[in-house]
Scaffold this active site. Structure first.
Site, short mmCIF file in Angstrom:
data_model
loop_
_atom_site.label_atom_id
_atom_site.label_comp_id
_atom_site.label_asym_id
_atom_site.label_seq_id
_atom_site.Cartn_x
_atom_site.Cartn_y
_atom_site.Cartn_z
N TYR A 1 -27.30 32.49 26.07
CA TYR A 1 -26.02 31.59 26.21
C TYR A 1 -25.97 31.31 27.69
O TYR A 1 -25.59 30.00 28.22
CB TYR A 1 -25.03 32.71 25.79
CG TYR A 1 -23.63 32.06 25.99
CD1 TYR A 1 -22.99 31.15 25.27
CD2 TYR A 1 -22.89 32.38 27.20
CE1 TYR A 1 -21.43 30.65 25.41
CE2 TYR A 1 -21.49 31.93 27.33
CZ TYR A 1 -20.85 30.87 26.51
OH TYR A 1 -19.50 30.50 26.97
N SER B 1 -19.02 28.52 31.66
CA SER B 1 -18.66 30.01 31.50
C SER B 1 -19.06 30.75 32.85
O SER B 1 -20.01 30.24 33.69
CB SER B 1 -19.49 30.52 30.36
OG SER B 1 -19.61 32.02 30.34
#
Length: 274
Positions: free
Chosen positions: A159, A146
């Site tokens: 996250y 990500s």
């Protein structure tokens, strides 16, 4: 004499997190390029529906249950995939979910759950397929990272920490696997329109978007599509022997300025005079 033997004609791939979003799109894209695919997720019925569609379009696919937080589930998934499709040549580790919340307002259990899914789960998958790949001296480990791992974003601290740990793990794998014939790559999606996170209530998403803007993030409202990431992952898997993709970041292209200006002008013209 070539430096490396080419990829075999048949390259079974396993896709973790294949019930929706990037994982589902990746399974479809790989199958369209001739990869037999095993779709794995907790929502196995969703995977089955996607596998049925792939087969209806002429591809080869199976659906299997997978929970990356359960070591036995991971082992069973890899074993069944290899038993039904053949030796696993490609791993796409993309299972995961997320939630929005400030770190100081979230408890450690939520933080740990993100690490378990995105980092420990990816490690379980890799260690399950690596022995066979090392024996055959070929194989591709492709991890879905990500851009949050590269540039931290408020409200996604757990996250982001898990994905940053994934970057470190993949980097180490690249070093340690050098000379084995096994390749490890990581693909970093920017903001992508999927069900992950965007199905959360407005009271969670609203403050996040405000804080992202304050830190110069989410500069426009265009998002990548899951199919955009799927094409990138498939490109990595198809890279001929002799080279490999170390890491790849995809960001959504901003709307054309001229188009935006024309739209704003049109809206202004259509608004009645006050």
């Amino acid at each position: 004499m070539p430096r490396f033997q080419p990829h075999p004609d048949r390259r079974p791939a396993i896709v973790a997190g294949a019930s929706s979003g990037i994982g589902a799109a990746t399974a479809v894209e790989l199958a369209a390029h001739g990869f037999p695919v095993a779709l794995g997720a907790r929502r196995v019925q969703k995977c089955q529906e996607i596998a049925d569609k792939i087969r209806g379009d002429g591809g080869e696919a199976i659906a299997l249950p997978l929970d990356v937080t359960d070591p036995d589930s991971v082992k069973g998934f890899v074993h069944q995939a290899a038993d039904q499709l053949g030796d696993v040549e490609v791993l796409v580790a993309g299972a995961g979910d997320t939630y929005f919340g400030r770190l100081h307002e979230s408890d450690t259990d939520n933080f740990e759950s993100q690490v378990q899914i995105h980092l420990v789960g990816a490690n379980r998958l890799a260690t399950a397929v690596l022995p066979g790949m090392l024996d055959r001296q070929r194989g591709d480990l492709i991890f879905v990272g990500s851009d949050v791992a590269l540039r931290q974003r408020p409200h996604m601290g757990a996250y982001g920490a898990a994905k940053a740990g994934l970057v470190a793990m993949v980097t180490n794998l690249q070093m340690e696997l050098e000379g084995t014939g096994v390749r490890a790559a990581i693909v970093h999606p920017g903001p992508t329109k999927t069900g992950m996170g965007w199905g959360l209530p407005a009271e969670s998403i609203g403050p996040a978007l405000q804080d992202w803007s304050k830190w110069g993030q989410a500069r426009h409202n265009y998002f990548l599509r899951a199919s955009d990431i799927a094409r990138a992952i498939t490109f990595v898997a198809q890279t001929p022997r002799g080279g490999f993709v170390v890491n790849m970041e995809l960001q959504p292209e901003a709307p054309l300025a001229a188009t935006t200006e024309r739209h704003q002008l049109k809206v202004a013209e259509e608004e009645p005079d006050s």
